[in-house]
Design a protein around this motif. Structure first.
Motif, PDB file in Angstrom:
ATOM      1  N   THR A  23      15.639  44.203  69.540  1.00 35.38           N
ATOM      2  CA  THR A  23      14.338  43.352  69.970  1.00 35.38           C
ATOM      3  C   THR A  23      14.119  43.481  70.879  1.00 35.38           C
ATOM      4  OG1 THR A  23      16.777  41.134  70.284  1.00 35.38           O
ATOM      5  CG2 THR A  23      15.798  41.856  68.270  1.00 35.38           C
ATOM      6  N   ARG A  24      14.507  44.430  71.329  1.00 34.61           N
ATOM      7  CA  ARG A  24      14.256  44.608  73.128  1.00 34.61           C
ATOM      8  C   ARG A  24      13.758  46.353  72.933  1.00 34.61           C
ATOM      9  NH1 ARG A  24      16.735  44.402  78.415  1.00 34.61           N
ATOM     10  NH2 ARG A  24      18.500  45.766  77.760  1.00 34.61           N
TER      11      ARG A  24
ATOM     12  N   SER B 140      23.142  38.146  65.081  1.00 35.72           N
ATOM     13  CA  SER B 140      22.425  38.406  66.201  1.00 35.72           C
ATOM     14  C   SER B 140      23.141  38.196  66.948  1.00 35.72           C
ATOM     15  CB  SER B 140      20.951  37.452  65.961  1.00 35.72           C
ATOM     16  OG  SER B 140      22.181  35.557  65.915  1.00 35.72           O
TER      17      SER B 140
ATOM     18  N   GLY C  94      10.713  41.329  66.700  1.00 34.36           N
ATOM     19  CA  GLY C  94      11.624  40.652  66.019  1.00 34.36           C
ATOM     20  C   GLY C  94      12.319  40.075  64.969  1.00 34.36           C
ATOM     21  N   ILE C  95      13.724  39.462  65.189  1.00 38.29           N
ATOM     22  CA  ILE C  95      14.485  39.449  63.866  1.00 38.29           C
ATOM     23  C   ILE C  95      13.671  39.147  62.687  1.00 38.29           C
ATOM     24  CG2 ILE C  95      16.468  37.879  62.893  1.00 38.29           C
ATOM     25  CD1 ILE C  95      17.591  37.640  65.901  1.00 38.29           C
TER      26      ILE C  95
ATOM     27  N   CYS D 236      19.928  42.671  66.416  1.00 39.09           N
ATOM     28  CA  CYS D 236      19.854  42.532  65.012  1.00 39.09           C
ATOM     29  C   CYS D 236      21.209  42.985  63.771  1.00 39.09           C
ATOM     30  CB  CYS D 236      19.293  41.830  64.243  1.00 39.09           C
ATOM     31  SG  CYS D 236      17.634  42.433  63.801  1.00 39.09           S
TER      32      CYS D 236
ATOM     33  N   CYS E 173      19.760  46.864  65.068  1.00 38.02           N
ATOM     34  CA  CYS E 173      17.918  46.902  65.609  1.00 38.02           C
ATOM     35  C   CYS E 173      17.347  46.804  66.190  1.00 38.02           C
ATOM     36  CB  CYS E 173      17.585  46.306  64.295  1.00 38.02           C
ATOM     37  SG  CYS E 173      17.893  46.964  61.639  1.00 38.02           S
TER      38      CYS E 173
END
Length: 432
Positions: free
Chosen positions: A64-65, A42, A5-6, A47, A62
């Protein structure tokens, strides 16, 4: 193992020598906040970090999923845009092994960093300048809207956060994760776009070159509506321009639609009625912007509109600046003020192992020409200048293109004078 995640990416990127080891970013400098933490922007599925290598700055996106077929999609996008990257797009490169954390490599998209304001930030900072908003509307119509339509592709998530306005007024689009290409026909959409810009009936099955038609009109109409009536900005809620999904779901009961129907700009009122009708259509039947504008009244001149003073919103701060041509005075209807970018500006970038090459534009004419040819050219320029002057002055009298007419006339006059001067010099020096 769950996808990072972030927080995970923000922790890893503080050590670029480790998380980017073996890549061109391993010596990068990461932009940080006043507290020394990485600056991060984000979104719904990613992000973005600002990193610099030498004099070059990049946006590192990047995810996040995990996105299915993401690498193949970016490779196909790179191939499709190999020689036709529109000026509104930024150079990008997909790297399957882009950032390492927890001993695993994850994909990133490295994009050209664009300095500017997100669309909503630009609008808020120009509420007192309706001309700036109308110029931006013209830029939107003749730039991104025209090039996407001409290339038969769709961005798939046109909204304020993905539209950057640079200091020179040019528009750049970011976030290409969900772009539609002709090769993707028949598949479902990987995302549905921002709820406050998409058609209320849209589903994952609505995935084609037509899918941008609705948000393109929403943005164009919003800009002209605010230019005509700055008080319409009261409907801004930090996550839209003036419309929300609720308005699209019930246009007849919407305060925004009601206000725009009474706009001092008759073109805005007519476009509002058309947008209302499009909300009831299937997504695929919403027309493109040029079709939607057919027969729409031209916008009044800025002085005739006399917009209300910008509203003072309590507790509202202008959106911060983020990553993110000649412009003409726009009109609501009639032909586009800018033409689709058939020959974009020169540029090149490495994308998934391929170079994105942009056509260089017009060739330079040879300097040496025969005397007779020179004289014909001079007479032609003089005739063209007179014809252009009559045409543009006629338009200027109506208040539509005054600034443009003056600028073009000045340019034509300068070129004509320069050409006569060059011929006179040639005659005196060489006896031509």
């Amino acid at each position: 193992m769950p996808w990072p995640g972030i927080t995970d990416f923000s922790d890893a990127i503080q050590q670029p020598g480790l998380c980017f080891a073996g890549t061109e970013l391993e010596d990068a400098t990461v932009a940080v906040s006043g507290r020394g933490m990485p600056l991060v922007y984000s979104g719904a599925f990613a992000c973005v970090y600002s990193v610099s290598v030498g004099s070059q700055s990049f946006a590192v996106r990047c995810f996040t999923r995990e996105v299915r077929d993401q690498q193949e999609r970016y490779h196909e996008l790179s191939d499709y845009l190999l020689d036709v990257l529109p000026p509104s797009f930024v150079h990008f490169e997909y790297a399957a092994s882009g950032i390492r954390l927890r001993g695993e490599w994850y994909p990133v998209v490295k994009m050209e960093w664009v300095d500017g304001k997100i669309l909503s930030g630009f609008v808020e900072s120009n509420l007192g300048d309706p001309n700036a908003l109308r110029r931006l509307a013209a830029q939107w119509r003749g730039g991104p809207a025209a090039s996407l339509r001409g290339l038969r592709i769709a961005h798939n998530d046109l909204q304020h956060g993905n539209v950057m306005v640079q200091d020179d007024g040019s528009i750049r689009l970011v976030d290409y994760d969900g772009i539609f290409l002709p090769g993707f026909a028949g598949s479902t959409s990987p995302e549905l776009g921002h709820r406050n810009y998409q058609h209320p009936k849209r589903t994952a099955d609505d995935y084609g070159e037509y899918v941008d038609n609705f948000p393109v009109l929403v943005i164009y109409l919003s800009l002209l509506a605010i230019a005509a009536d700055a008080g319409a900005w009261e409907f801004f809620d930090e996550d839209n321009l003036i419309f929300t999904r609720k308005d699209f779901a019930d246009p007849k009961g919407s305060d925004v639609f009601r206000r725009l129907r009474g706009s001092p700009d008759p073109g805005v009122a007519e476009l509002t009625a058309r947008l209302e009708s499009y909300c009831a259509l299937p997504v695929a039947e919403v027309p493109d912007l040029e079709t939607a504008l057919a027969g729409v009244p031209r916008s009044p001149t800025p002085s005739a509109l006399a917009p209300a003073p910008p509203p003072q919103k309590s507790g509202s701060a202008a959106p911060q600046q983020q990553q993110s041509a000649p412009v003409t005075q726009p009109v609501t209807g009639g032909p586009a003020q800018s033409t689709p970018p058939a020959a974009p500006a020169p540029a090149a970038a490495r994308t998934s192992g391929a170079t994105l090459r942009i056509p260089a534009g017009r060739p330079v004419r040879p300097a040496a020409m025969a005397a007779a040819s020179r004289r014909r050219r001079v007479r032609g320029i003089g005739s063209s200048a007179a014809s252009a002057g009559r045409s543009l002055l006629s338009a200027a009298r109506s208040g539509e293109l005054a600034l443009v007419a003056l600028g073009v006339l000045a340019t034509v006059a300068a070129v004509t004078a320069g050409t006569f001067g060059a011929v006179a010099w040639a005659v005196s020096q060489r006896g031509w």
